[in-house]
Motif scaffolding. Structure first.
Motif, mmCIF file in Angstrom:
data_model
loop_
_atom_site.group_PDB
_atom_site.id
_atom_site.type_symbol
_atom_site.label_atom_id
_atom_site.label_comp_id
_atom_site.label_asym_id
_atom_site.label_seq_id
_atom_site.Cartn_x
_atom_site.Cartn_y
_atom_site.Cartn_z
ATOM 1 N N SER A 107 -18.758 -23.024 -11.649
ATOM 2 C CA SER A 107 -19.441 -22.619 -10.229
ATOM 3 C C SER A 107 -20.901 -23.188 -10.223
ATOM 4 C CB SER A 107 -19.711 -21.092 -10.696
ATOM 5 O OG SER A 107 -20.430 -20.934 -11.493
ATOM 6 N N GLU A 108 -21.553 -23.869 -11.308
ATOM 7 C CA GLU A 108 -22.761 -24.761 -11.127
ATOM 8 C C GLU A 108 -22.442 -25.908 -10.480
ATOM 9 O OE1 GLU A 108 -23.773 -24.470 -15.250
ATOM 10 O OE2 GLU A 108 -24.379 -22.320 -15.001
ATOM 11 N N ARG A 109 -21.223 -26.593 -10.577
ATOM 12 C CA ARG A 109 -20.671 -27.832 -10.165
ATOM 13 C C ARG A 109 -20.487 -27.305 -8.553
ATOM 14 N NH1 ARG A 109 -21.599 -32.147 -12.186
ATOM 15 N NH2 ARG A 109 -20.691 -33.126 -10.377
ATOM 16 N N TYR A 177 -11.992 -17.587 -15.980
ATOM 17 C CA TYR A 177 -12.500 -16.732 -14.924
ATOM 18 C C TYR A 177 -13.882 -16.366 -15.385
ATOM 19 C CZ TYR A 177 -13.566 -12.665 -12.162
ATOM 20 O OH TYR A 177 -14.309 -11.960 -11.356
ATOM 21 N N GLU A 178 -14.908 -17.058 -14.543
ATOM 22 C CA GLU A 178 -16.549 -16.971 -14.880
ATOM 23 C C GLU A 178 -17.067 -16.250 -13.476
ATOM 24 O OE1 GLU A 178 -17.362 -19.490 -18.173
ATOM 25 O OE2 GLU A 178 -17.821 -20.713 -16.392
ATOM 26 N N PRO A 179 -17.060 -14.841 -13.252
ATOM 27 C CA PRO A 179 -17.803 -14.417 -12.111
ATOM 28 C C PRO A 179 -19.327 -14.913 -12.086
ATOM 29 C CG PRO A 179 -17.038 -12.632 -13.537
ATOM 30 C CD PRO A 179 -16.732 -14.008 -14.467
ATOM 31 N N ILE A 183 -23.140 -15.036 -15.009
ATOM 32 C CA ILE A 183 -23.209 -16.497 -15.757
ATOM 33 C C ILE A 183 -24.751 -16.490 -15.797
ATOM 34 C CG2 ILE A 183 -23.277 -19.055 -15.502
ATOM 35 C CD1 ILE A 183 -20.573 -18.724 -14.352
ATOM 36 N N GLY A 184 -25.138 -17.023 -16.895
ATOM 37 C CA GLY A 184 -26.634 -17.691 -16.962
ATOM 38 C C GLY A 184 -27.805 -16.354 -17.147
ATOM 39 N N GLU A 185 -28.909 -17.147 -17.371
ATOM 40 C CA GLU A 185 -30.069 -16.069 -17.655
ATOM 41 C C GLU A 185 -30.273 -15.114 -16.579
ATOM 42 O OE1 GLU A 185 -33.867 -18.313 -17.669
ATOM 43 O OE2 GLU A 185 -32.805 -19.765 -16.683
ATOM 44 N N GLY A 216 -15.412 -16.092 -19.039
ATOM 45 C CA GLY A 216 -16.835 -16.433 -19.456
ATOM 46 C C GLY A 216 -18.063 -15.955 -18.480
ATOM 47 N N GLY A 217 -19.079 -15.783 -19.076
ATOM 48 C CA GLY A 217 -20.278 -15.081 -18.370
ATOM 49 C C GLY A 217 -21.010 -14.280 -19.057
ATOM 50 N N SER A 218 -22.216 -14.535 -19.736
ATOM 51 C CA SER A 218 -23.079 -13.902 -20.536
ATOM 52 C C SER A 218 -22.108 -12.991 -21.778
ATOM 53 C CB SER A 218 -23.762 -12.704 -19.825
ATOM 54 O OG SER A 218 -24.389 -13.355 -18.996
ATOM 55 N N VAL A 219 -21.258 -13.732 -22.441
ATOM 56 C CA VAL A 219 -20.539 -13.357 -23.607
ATOM 57 C C VAL A 219 -21.388 -13.648 -24.844
ATOM 58 C CG1 VAL A 219 -18.879 -14.113 -25.152
ATOM 59 C CG2 VAL A 219 -18.233 -14.107 -22.796
ATOM 60 N N LEU A 236 -12.599 -16.710 -24.772
ATOM 61 C CA LEU A 236 -13.919 -16.782 -24.415
ATOM 62 C C LEU A 236 -14.572 -17.989 -24.304
ATOM 63 C CD1 LEU A 236 -15.038 -13.636 -26.609
ATOM 64 C CD2 LEU A 236 -14.090 -14.032 -24.121
ATOM 65 N N PHE A 237 -15.195 -18.243 -23.063
ATOM 66 C CA PHE A 237 -15.995 -19.449 -22.815
ATOM 67 C C PHE A 237 -17.304 -19.244 -22.877
ATOM 68 C CE2 PHE A 237 -16.196 -23.513 -19.507
ATOM 69 C CZ PHE A 237 -16.804 -24.240 -20.426
ATOM 70 N N VAL A 238 -18.270 -19.573 -23.578
ATOM 71 C CA VAL A 238 -19.508 -19.323 -23.839
ATOM 72 C C VAL A 238 -20.598 -20.365 -23.398
ATOM 73 C CG1 VAL A 238 -20.890 -18.155 -25.543
ATOM 74 C CG2 VAL A 238 -18.475 -17.892 -25.910
ATOM 75 N N GLY A 239 -21.579 -20.005 -23.003
ATOM 76 C CA GLY A 239 -22.941 -20.887 -22.759
ATOM 77 C C GLY A 239 -24.111 -20.439 -23.899
ATOM 78 N N ARG A 240 -24.896 -19.896 -23.616
ATOM 79 C CA ARG A 240 -26.087 -19.696 -24.252
ATOM 80 C C ARG A 240 -26.021 -19.123 -25.584
ATOM 81 N NH1 ARG A 240 -28.335 -15.640 -20.270
ATOM 82 N NH2 ARG A 240 -25.906 -15.571 -20.152
HETATM 83 O O1 LIG Z 1 -21.131 -20.813 -17.756
HETATM 84 C C1 LIG Z 1 -20.678 -20.367 -18.492
HETATM 85 C C2 LIG Z 1 -19.927 -21.144 -19.278
HETATM 86 O O2 LIG Z 1 -19.272 -22.052 -18.877
HETATM 87 C C3 LIG Z 1 -21.333 -19.065 -19.407
HETATM 88 O O3 LIG Z 1 -22.636 -19.302 -19.626
HETATM 89 P P1 LIG Z 1 -23.503 -18.115 -20.265
HETATM 90 O O4 LIG Z 1 -22.674 -17.570 -21.447
HETATM 91 O O5 LIG Z 1 -24.726 -18.750 -20.667
HETATM 92 O O6 LIG Z 1 -23.719 -16.891 -19.325
#
Ligand SMILES: O=C(CO)COP(=O)(O)O
Length: 268
Positions: A107-109, A177-179, A183-185, A216-219, A236-240
């Motif tokens: 979604s950021e792209r 699926y990342e609503p 996502i993100g901070e 994915g999304g704040s996992v 799970l697809f994880v960022g931070r």
């Molecule tokens: O965008 C994400 C993974 O692609 C999720 O990011 P966060 O886990 O930091 O919310």
């Protein structure tokens, strides 16, 4: 491709635009060392790591002895194989640097770089053409969720990106699926209750055809186990929460225990 044949759970991280080369090297070296010492961590888990392009080749080098346990991915790649596309990299270039998976349509792209459904479709085909796995990200903004149109929205994103693929191609596609609101901070994790309907819809339409459907999304380490229990969630697809190695290893442990329990159920 050296994937764990029995993997029942995918646990991966994108580092997005973080980490110097030295930081990436340290993380990858630590991950390789841990997975060699504790191979059971990925017995029932397919791990994947998606560094920034600058670190791909170095992370590939660090992970060379654990390639069967961790898939390396790139965060983006152009749909053309080569040419005058300043600032872009192609799928063959990503593959040359070690990537075996291409993230597409995050979604950021879509939001900041104008990635449309048509572009995601081109990129999915480019990844498949070169034997890499596309990891297609879909997700709706809060306004669409509030209008009760999330399922239609994400199914249209998936349908548009995967239209015309045959069953062998679909079988190599991962969908995340990342609503966007999760996502993100500024996001908040979706609850199991909120995720039930979208995952049921994705499962009905694509569950049997694609390789896996991830959330994915704040996992984080506190909600991962519960999220993995949602019907239709294959990983799970994880960022931070996975940008530090300890955080990622903790998530792998949660995935391993989920995977083992799940496999136990399948075997029994
Ligand atoms: O965008 C994400 C993974 O692609 C999720 O990011 P966060 O886990 O930091 O919310």
């Amino acid at each position: 491709m050296g994937l764990a044949a029995t993997s029942s759970c995918w646990i991966g991280t994108s580092w997005k635009m973080t980490k110097t080369l030295a930081e990436a090297r340290r993380y990858a070296a630590g991950l390789a060392e841990t997975l060699q010492a504790r191979p059971e961590l990925t017995d029932a888990v397919q791990a994947f790591v998606i560094p920034p392009h600058t670190a791909l080749a170095e992370v590939d080098r660090q992970l060379q002895h654990v390639q069967a346990q961790v898939l390396l991915g790139a965060q983006n790649a152009h749909w053309e194989d080569a040419g005058a596309w300043t600032g872009e990299i192609s799928v063959p270039q990503a593959a040359d640097a070690g990537a075996r998976l291409i993230e597409i349509g995050h979604s950021e792209r879509r939001e900041h770089f104008g990635e449309t459904v048509e572009i995601t479709a081109l990129k999915v085909r480019a990844a498949l053409r070169h034997g890499l796995r596309p990891l297609l990200c879909v997700g709706e903004p809060a306004s669409v969720r509030d209008a009760d149109e999330a399922e239609e929205f994400i199914l249209a994103q998936v349908r548009g990106a995967l239209a015309g693929l045959d069953s062998a191609q679909l079988a190599r596609v991962l969908v995340a699926y990342e609503p966007i609101w999760a996502i993100g901070e500024h996001g908040r994790p979706a609850t199991a209750q909120e995720l039930a309907a979208p995952f049921a819809a994705l499962d009905r339409a694509y569950g049997a055809q694609v390789e896996a459907v991830l959330y994915g999304g704040s996992v984080n380490q506190d909600n991962a186990a519960e999220l993995l229990e949602i019907p239709g969630v294959d990983g799970l697809f994880v960022g931070r929460s996975a940008w530090g190695l300890d955080g990622y290893l903790e998530l792998l442990k949660i995935g391993a225990s989920h995977g083992r329990a799940h496999r136990g159920r399948l075997d029994g």
